[in-house]
Design a protein around this motif. Structure first.
Motif, PDB file in Angstrom:
ATOM      1  N   LYS A  80       0.836  -1.203   0.000  1.00 41.80           N
ATOM      2  CA  LYS A  80       0.000   0.000   0.000  1.00 41.80           C
ATOM      3  C   LYS A  80       0.876   1.261   0.000  1.00 41.80           C
ATOM      4  N   GLU A  81       1.913   1.245   0.846  1.00 39.73           N
ATOM      5  CA  GLU A  81       2.816   2.408   0.938  1.00 39.73           C
ATOM      6  C   GLU A  81       3.566   2.636  -0.375  1.00 39.73           C
ATOM      7  N   ALA A  82       3.912   1.535  -1.048  1.00 35.58           N
ATOM      8  CA  ALA A  82       4.709   1.636  -2.281  1.00 35.58           C
ATOM      9  C   ALA A  82       3.926   2.248  -3.447  1.00 35.58           C
ATOM     10  N   GLU A  83       2.620   2.371  -3.300  1.00 36.66           N
ATOM     11  CA  GLU A  83       1.830   3.004  -4.369  1.00 36.66           C
ATOM     12  C   GLU A  83       2.245   4.466  -4.553  1.00 36.66           C
ATOM     13  N   ASP A  84       2.550   5.144  -3.426  1.00 36.09           N
ATOM     14  CA  ASP A  84       2.895   6.569  -3.499  1.00 36.09           C
ATOM     15  C   ASP A  84       4.349   6.851  -3.125  1.00 36.09           C
ATOM     16  N   ASN A  85       4.957   5.929  -2.388  1.00 34.75           N
ATOM     17  CA  ASN A  85       6.269   6.223  -1.805  1.00 34.75           C
ATOM     18  C   ASN A  85       7.340   5.250  -2.286  1.00 34.75           C
ATOM     19  N   LEU A  86       8.552   5.560  -1.873  1.00 39.05           N
ATOM     20  CA  LEU A  86       9.667   4.666  -2.167  1.00 39.05           C
ATOM     21  C   LEU A  86       9.843   3.703  -0.999  1.00 39.05           C
ATOM     22  N   VAL A  87       9.879   2.414  -1.289  1.00 38.53           N
ATOM     23  CA  VAL A  87      10.067   1.414  -0.241  1.00 38.53           C
ATOM     24  C   VAL A  87      11.288   0.550  -0.571  1.00 38.53           C
ATOM     25  N   VAL A  88      12.178   0.405   0.395  1.00 41.07           N
ATOM     26  CA  VAL A  88      13.353  -0.464   0.229  1.00 41.07           C
ATOM     27  C   VAL A  88      13.327  -1.498   1.346  1.00 41.07           C
ATOM     28  N   ILE A  89      13.520  -2.769   0.983  1.00 41.72           N
ATOM     29  CA  ILE A  89      13.530  -3.843   1.975  1.00 41.72           C
ATOM     30  C   ILE A  89      14.906  -4.502   1.960  1.00 41.72           C
ATOM     31  N   ALA A  90      15.562  -4.532   3.123  1.00 45.03           N
ATOM     32  CA  ALA A  90      16.850  -5.234   3.236  1.00 45.03           C
ATOM     33  C   ALA A  90      16.581  -6.536   3.975  1.00 45.03           C
ATOM     34  N   SER A  91      16.738  -7.643   3.274  1.00 45.79           N
ATOM     35  CA  SER A  91      16.372  -8.916   3.908  1.00 45.79           C
ATOM     36  C   SER A  91      17.004 -10.107   3.183  1.00 45.79           C
ATOM     37  N   ASN A  92      16.971 -11.232   3.876  1.00 51.01           N
ATOM     38  CA  ASN A  92      17.393 -12.490   3.254  1.00 51.01           C
ATOM     39  C   ASN A  92      16.221 -13.431   3.034  1.00 51.01           C
ATOM     40  N   GLU A  93      15.066 -13.025   3.603  1.00 44.50           N
ATOM     41  CA  GLU A  93      13.873 -13.865   3.518  1.00 44.50           C
ATOM     42  C   GLU A  93      13.301 -13.824   2.092  1.00 44.50           C
ATOM     43  N   ASP A  94      13.082 -14.987   1.513  1.00 45.92           N
ATOM     44  CA  ASP A  94      12.536 -15.043   0.158  1.00 45.92           C
ATOM     45  C   ASP A  94      11.167 -14.380   0.070  1.00 45.92           C
ATOM     46  N   SER A  95      10.355 -14.588   1.132  1.00 44.80           N
ATOM     47  CA  SER A  95       9.004 -14.012   1.104  1.00 44.80           C
ATOM     48  C   SER A  95       9.054 -12.483   1.154  1.00 44.80           C
ATOM     49  N   ASP A  96      10.044 -11.911   1.834  1.00 48.87           N
ATOM     50  CA  ASP A  96      10.183 -10.444   1.874  1.00 48.87           C
ATOM     51  C   ASP A  96      10.604  -9.930   0.498  1.00 48.87           C
ATOM     52  N   LEU A  97      11.581 -10.625  -0.089  1.00 45.56           N
ATOM     53  CA  LEU A  97      12.132 -10.168  -1.372  1.00 45.56           C
ATOM     54  C   LEU A  97      11.155 -10.398  -2.528  1.00 45.56           C
ATOM     55  N   ALA A  98      10.188 -11.307  -2.304  1.00 49.51           N
ATOM     56  CA  ALA A  98       9.189 -11.578  -3.356  1.00 49.51           C
ATOM     57  C   ALA A  98       8.313 -10.353  -3.636  1.00 49.51           C
ATOM     58  N   LEU A  99       8.260  -9.432  -2.664  1.00 50.70           N
ATOM     59  CA  LEU A  99       7.447  -8.213  -2.847  1.00 50.70           C
ATOM     60  C   LEU A  99       8.117  -7.204  -3.772  1.00 50.70           C
ATOM     61  N   CYS A 100       9.445  -7.381  -3.951  1.00 52.27           N
ATOM     62  CA  CYS A 100      10.235  -6.331  -4.600  1.00 52.27           C
ATOM     63  C   CYS A 100      10.142  -6.362  -6.124  1.00 52.27           C
ATOM     64  N   ASN A 101      10.155  -5.156  -6.720  1.00 50.31           N
ATOM     65  CA  ASN A 101      10.192  -5.034  -8.173  1.00 50.31           C
ATOM     66  C   ASN A 101      11.605  -5.247  -8.695  1.00 50.31           C
ATOM     67  N   GLU A 102      12.578  -4.900  -7.846  1.00 47.52           N
ATOM     68  CA  GLU A 102      13.978  -5.022  -8.265  1.00 47.52           C
ATOM     69  C   GLU A 102      14.819  -5.355  -7.026  1.00 47.52           C
ATOM     70  N   VAL A 103      15.758  -6.277  -7.189  1.00 50.90           N
ATOM     71  CA  VAL A 103      16.593  -6.670  -6.041  1.00 50.90           C
ATOM     72  C   VAL A 103      18.069  -6.403  -6.352  1.00 50.90           C
ATOM     73  N   ILE A 104      18.744  -5.742  -5.413  1.00 43.02           N
ATOM     74  CA  ILE A 104      20.180  -5.473  -5.582  1.00 43.02           C
ATOM     75  C   ILE A 104      20.940  -6.409  -4.654  1.00 43.02           C
ATOM     76  N   ASN A 105      21.904  -7.123  -5.210  1.00 46.85           N
ATOM     77  CA  ASN A 105      22.712  -8.006  -4.376  1.00 46.85           C
ATOM     78  C   ASN A 105      23.988  -7.271  -3.972  1.00 46.85           C
ATOM     79  N   ILE A 106      24.135  -7.047  -2.664  1.00 46.03           N
ATOM     80  CA  ILE A 106      25.278  -6.245  -2.169  1.00 46.03           C
ATOM     81  C   ILE A 106      26.605  -6.930  -2.495  1.00 46.03           C
ATOM     82  N   SER A 107      26.590  -8.259  -2.520  1.00 43.06           N
ATOM     83  CA  SER A 107      27.839  -9.001  -2.789  1.00 43.06           C
ATOM     84  C   SER A 107      28.434  -8.631  -4.151  1.00 43.06           C
ATOM     85  N   ASP A 108      27.587  -8.178  -5.071  1.00 45.70           N
ATOM     86  CA  ASP A 108      28.074  -7.781  -6.395  1.00 45.70           C
ATOM     87  C   ASP A 108      28.974  -6.550  -6.339  1.00 45.70           C
ATOM     88  N   PHE A 109      28.928  -5.845  -5.228  1.00 44.31           N
ATOM     89  CA  PHE A 109      29.688  -4.593  -5.133  1.00 44.31           C
ATOM     90  C   PHE A 109      30.914  -4.728  -4.229  1.00 44.31           C
TER      91      PHE A 109
END
Lengths: 219, 214
Positions: B179-208
């Protein structure tokens, strides 16, 4: 105004946890009792009593004033505060809290000295009052910024008096001089140099504290 | 709807001699949910703290913009809502007292209607006047979401959002996040698959860890 709300949060928290108030009250009672027992029936000079007043004030400040920041760090609430207000607002709120605490503490100590020590006789009240107000403000400002610095370190308890001593020394020495003048009943006009030293100390400490706090507060 | 853009330019963080990540260049835009993923110790929480202004970068630049205007650092707090395992609220106060203090310190109006709505959503309305010290860790986690959302921020960052939550709590968090992401920016930092399933785009920190990813 937001600084006042930081102070209000701290004050309400203090009334519930009694972190600083209990430590201060116990320290004041124990120190004054020890002084009274060690003096016994002997008559001590007025100057010595004036000196003892500032010794008790200095060490009481050491025992309670660091709580402003140390309690936040120990409870882990520092990050929460960083998220709700800017460093300037936080420092101002903590400073107001320490000013209130220093004044309450020092009024209690001075009152106990007046009723318990016969040799504590002030002949120029306005001079003593000026020194008392400026001195308390200086102690509160210095203690607040030192508390912010030591809250980020490992050995908080040891570092606080160690760091405070050289910073508060010029203030305490000037206050001792002014208390001596007030006991002698000297005119306020004759003590302008010492009063200006106190004002300069307060202004320098306040300016330096606001400039430094941003760097201390952020990781 | 206001547009919120968070830009990272060559962001690098080094603790002592340990490189956490380097040269992160990315742009987070409101209306989407982004994920920060990576194994334990990869720097998800460190990057989260950098994004919220709690931690400085070793090098590089972070820019928060709302409607194309750069947000002043002193005013940044009121645009950010942050939930993290490191976030601790005041145990000696009740939920209501905590929220009242936070609103006052933020300089925003205490909105009783919104507080009641969020308390009901997270199922803690009946215990709103109890001191936090008697709350369970799951209930404290729910209060953190109210703390993060009460001032209606434009940027919400949830670090391990579902830790300590039961299934009902997790569902509620997912529902409110979307609901919040409809108007706002939401960032989720997690390892849980169910949390990351909500995301439109995932950045893997290990790549950096070494150099910029392709």
């Amino acid at each position: 105004m937001r600084s006042y709300f930081v102070f209000r949060k701290d004050w309400q928290s203090e009334l519930r946890t009694r972190y600083a108030i209990n430590a201060l009250a116990m320290f004041i009672l124990v120190t004054i009792s020890v002084i009274l027992f060690s003096i016994g029936q002997e008559n001590i000079s007025e100057y010595l009593t004036g000196g003892l007043l500032w010794v008790v004030i200095f060490f009481s400040a050491m025992s309670g004033l660091s709580r402003a920041f140390v309690s936040e760090e120990e409870r882990g609430t520092t990050m929460t505060l960083q998220l709700v207000a800017s460093p300037t607002v936080i420092f101002s709120g903590k400073l107001i809290f320490n000013i209130v605490l220093v004044f309450l503490m020092n009024i209690a100590i001075t009152f106990l000295f007046i009723i318990l020590f016969d040799s504590f006789i002030i002949n120029n009240y306005s001079l003593f009052f000026a020194a008392f107000v400026l001195g308390n403000f200086g102690i509160a400002v210095s203690s607040t910024i030192i508390a912010a610095i030591i809250s980020k370190t490992g050995s908080k308890g040891t570092l606080y008096p160690v760091l405070s001593f050289p910073i508060l020394l010029p203030l305490i020495l000037t206050l001792l001089e002014l208390t001596k003048f007030a006991i002698d009943g000297e005119l306020i006009e004759d003590s302008f140099v010492e009063i200006f030293v106190l004002i300069s100390y307060d202004v320098i400490m306040l300016t330096a504290s606001y400039l430094l706090f941003d760097f201390i507060w952020k990781e | 709807m206001s547009s919120y853009i968070l830009s990272l330019h060559n962001v690098t963080k080094i603790f002592g001699r340990r490189l956490i990540f380097e040269n992160i260049n990315f742009e987070f835009i409101s209306g989407k949910i982004y994920g920060l993923a990576g194994p334990n110790g990869s720097g998800k929480s460190t990057l989260s703290k950098i994004l919220t202004g709690l931690l400085s970068t070793t090098s590089g630049k972070i820019e928060h913009k709302i409607n194309d205007k750069v947000i002043d650092e002193d005013r940044l707090q009121n645009h950010i809502g942050f939930v993290s395992p490191y976030l601790v609220l005041y145990d000696e106060f009740s939920t209501i007292e905590n929220l009242q203090h936070f609103c006052a310190m933020r300089g925003v109006e205490y909105n009783q209607e919104k507080v009641n709505f969020l308390l009901n959503e997270f199922n803690i309305y009946d215990r709103r006047n109890e001191l936090l010290k008697v709350y369970s860790s799951g209930m404290k986690q729910r209060i953190k979401f109210i703390f993060a959302m009460l001032h209606s921020p434009n940027f919400l960052l949830f670090d391990e959002p579902t830790s300590n939550l039961d299934n009902l709590g997790k569902e509620k968090v997912y529902e409110l996040t979307q609901k919040e992401a409809e108007d706002n920016l939401v960032v989720i930092a997690s390892n849980e698959d169910s949390d990351l399933a909500l995301c439109n785009e995932v950045i893997n920190i290990s790549d950096f860890k070494r150099g910029t990813p392709n």
